[in-house]
Motif scaffolding. Sequence first.
Motif, mmCIF file in Angstrom:
data_model
loop_
_atom_site.group_PDB
_atom_site.id
_atom_site.type_symbol
_atom_site.label_atom_id
_atom_site.label_comp_id
_atom_site.label_asym_id
_atom_site.label_seq_id
_atom_site.Cartn_x
_atom_site.Cartn_y
_atom_site.Cartn_z
ATOM 1 N N ASN A 186 27.428 100.635 49.816
ATOM 2 C CA ASN A 186 26.409 99.629 50.090
ATOM 3 C C ASN A 186 26.829 98.270 49.523
ATOM 4 O O ASN A 186 26.626 97.230 50.142
ATOM 5 N N ARG A 187 27.457 98.323 48.359
ATOM 6 C CA ARG A 187 27.922 97.079 47.744
ATOM 7 C C ARG A 187 28.965 96.411 48.648
ATOM 8 O O ARG A 187 28.951 95.203 48.851
ATOM 9 N N SER A 237 21.167 95.324 50.610
ATOM 10 C CA SER A 237 21.549 96.374 49.665
ATOM 11 C C SER A 237 20.398 97.351 49.491
ATOM 12 O O SER A 237 19.896 97.545 48.384
ATOM 13 N N ASN A 273 23.050 95.640 41.099
ATOM 14 C CA ASN A 273 22.934 95.496 42.542
ATOM 15 C C ASN A 273 24.140 94.682 43.017
ATOM 16 O O ASN A 273 24.797 94.054 42.205
ATOM 17 N N PRO A 274 24.412 94.680 44.289
ATOM 18 C CA PRO A 274 25.553 93.875 44.746
ATOM 19 C C PRO A 274 25.488 92.416 44.297
ATOM 20 O O PRO A 274 26.498 91.835 43.954
ATOM 21 N N SER A 321 20.839 100.388 46.881
ATOM 22 C CA SER A 321 20.798 100.043 45.468
ATOM 23 C C SER A 321 19.388 99.719 45.024
ATOM 24 O O SER A 321 19.016 99.986 43.883
ATOM 25 N N ASN A 326 27.317 94.754 51.603
ATOM 26 C CA ASN A 326 26.703 93.497 51.217
ATOM 27 C C ASN A 326 27.748 92.399 51.072
ATOM 28 O O ASN A 326 27.610 91.315 51.634
#
Lengths: 359, 393, 178
Positions: free
Chosen positions: B133-134, B98, B332-333, B101, B137
């Motif tokens: 991005n999440r 990630s 964040n993820p 993030s 991941n």
Amino acid sequence: MSGVLARRDRALTPEETEELLRDRLGDGVRNSLQEFGIFTVWIAQDSWSEAARRCRDEPLLAYDMFDHLTAVDAREHGFDVLVVLYSTSTGNRIVLRTRCEGGREAPTCPSITETYRGANWMEREAYDMFGIDFPGHPSLEPRLLTVENFEGYPLRKDFHLTSRAAKPWPGVAEPKELDEEGNVIEKEARIGDAPGPYELDKAMAEQAKLANPLPEPETVEGEIAEELAEDAQVAPDSGEVLAGTGEQAAETLEKQATEQAAADADAETQGSAQAARAKAEQRRQEQVAARARKAAERADPGSGGAAADGIDQETFDRLIAEGKSERIARSKAKAAYIKRQRAEQRAAEGEDDGGEQDA
Amino acid sequence: MSDLDTKERIQPGTAPGEDVAFEIHGDGDFPTADMSLSIGPAHPATHGVFRIVLEMDGERVREARPVIGYMHRGFEKLAEYRDYRQIKALVNRHDWLSGFSNELGVALAVEKMMEMEVPDRAQWIRMLIAEWNRILNHLMFIGSYAIELGAITPMFYAFREREDIQHLLESATGGRLHFTYNQPGGLKIDLPKGFLRESQRLSTVVRERLPDYFDLVLGNEIFQGRTKGIGPLPSDVALSIGVTGPTLQATGVAEDPRVTEPYLKYGEIDVPVPVGENGDSFDRFSCLLRRIQASLDIIDQVHDHVPPGPVNSKLPKMVKAPEGATYVRTENPLGQLGYWLESDGGRTPWRLKMRTPSFSNVQAIPYLMEGVLLPDAISILGSVFFVVGDIDR
Amino acid sequence: MGLMDQVELPQPVKYVFNWGRKYSLWCFNFGLACCAIEFIAASTSRHDFIRHGVIPFAHGPRQADLLVVSGTLTDKMAPAVKRLYEEMPEPKYVISFGSCANCGGPYWDSYSVTKGVDQIIPVDVYVPGCPPRPEALLDGIIALQDRIQHESLKDRIAGRRLDPVTLGADAPLALEGR
């Protein structure tokens, strides 16, 4: 999306929180601080564990979520330990902070692992990195992150990175390399410029040059360089120095406007491409108008004007009239200006150099 | 089996310097000795170099001790030697799944301290890329968790999508894993032409393929058998440890900074937060999967909002945070990533503490693994989503 | 190994032998950090290095010919890498994948990072990048296969290794036709 926000309206303000903590801990609360949206309460070392427990158990505070615990080097005062707590019910955040006893030699801080399970590893980490002892912690050894026989405490400020001492910064520019004004020296890289001093970089640059031949007329840089080269006295790098900031700003504006148009075109996916095109056209016209406006402003001697910019106004006006873009016109005008200046200089040899060039 | 035999058999699995103590349990014909089983640091069941020492009583885990630090690279020290613009290249590598993030948090922290205005367009684009991005991941974890439970296929499905998304993000940022797209005050450059259209298209494609995962993994009987009711985590324990992200949401706590403390423009749109019921492995995984759906919902909303305009504000000649300290947390993820940024007014931070989600989440493992069977331990280990670099930093 | 460590094979036999070896590399991925993700990406459908005869499912170091070290090697991890390398049977090859494994990369000044995997084990091919693209790994594998094709097994067993290949440096950007 359950009842998270249910009791948000009952959340205590930082002042009320401090009052409540003072009431419960007495002198345990040293002072408080609000900066950058963070509410910090300094706690005396003796009340540290008690403060953490109160924060969790007081129904009005209800800091149920343990965010993290860490330490900070406090120079000659030793080390600070701070813990960040969050309340899922009120949405408040508090930072409890204390100064370790024992100075830099043997810093200690009571453990709060009994209150918050999460403090276990966080305290081990602080021990690992700063050498802070946490009486009451189940077991700080073995070292959590570093190798077991690691010597020293890496995050202390007196721990220096040996690699840095042995080897200079491998990049092209050392980050501390600054000019007199404190700016980081930055060079605009162009296709064909070697990114670094090594053989490989040069080979890469050569290849890049082969793969992407330099675009000819639009960039004008080449032309300026040529024009300047005619003038024997011009130093080879003065062309670069002259690539001023005003010009770049104009360029970015222009680019943004075009991209804005593109973004708009993006947004309209359902067939109305024509409308988008019309819009883009309109925007372009606005741009042209703006350019003319700006040129007019520049021509006005009251607002800074040509002399400060160091461009040849005649050439500039002529080129604008011819419909060239402002950037190109400015670059050419600048080149013409330099030429004229040099000529004047040569004419009046021995006289003082024109200070305007540095402007 | 004689005592000596057992000792010889067990010894290689233990780490140097560890005591090998034997305690004989049971009586009669089948006495059992405790065995110390060291899994990792390089083991297929632990993604990445993560080591866990299990004290086994037969097939049951008596005690689990994660041993971390195999990926400790000293980020926090290195950050003190780099200026604010260089840090972003460093921080997006600690949780390598990630990157965007990670760097977002630092950019927000610096902006908060310098009181910088970030253009609207940059904020919306940041959200867009953070959500992509999440998804990147989470897709990775779908693949790796399935592999840990013995199914290889989902990995190939997941990478099909991952490659498409990486291709999209690469067109804007130039990176496949580490984007380095943020900078204090906005973004490095604007989006390329046609990005939003492509992003819209891809969001439909991924949404169409999402049922595959629900059927393939979540609906799989074997998968359900191995995860349902395994390793339940009560919410109060989770909060006391500091567990966040899908692992916390699976316990029924809808704590998500995007909703409770909106940053960027999350306050202006509807952010769905999927929650579970009893916080077992199945819930954790199902939360993860449903978070992909939530992210797609957010992405679709963002597409309608991205305004025209500049993407970065003018930076001062030197990026210097004023003296003081601040804390910024973002979702964040894998959970909440917090940066405690303390500055002495210089060009480099005085202290940059990374509160990483994996570090806190992994602390729950000893609690979760107590008394479970060995195969369930693997199911638990995979479902507490972590990235080793994020634990060790 | 029998005779092979004592006599040089005749050229045709050597050719066929090496040809067989280079297209059946059992690969053990030592995934340490970010680069491991790109390694996985290289092994999945889009890039698919199995078509080059590299099989990424070695059950352990004892079944592997090729060790790909992808990621940052820390001082704490180094003994384990060395041990795994020693467990591999000869002839064995090592690809150092990514800047961290090559030289420490962005962590060149860290107190806990080993500055390059070549400090503990010999490396055959260095693939630069942070992280390198999957295509770079394919390129590295092809470079290694080139090397295997022209290699004398006798020398290899006797411990005489060729100098390592660094992608990009020896063949700039690896653009020449292969």
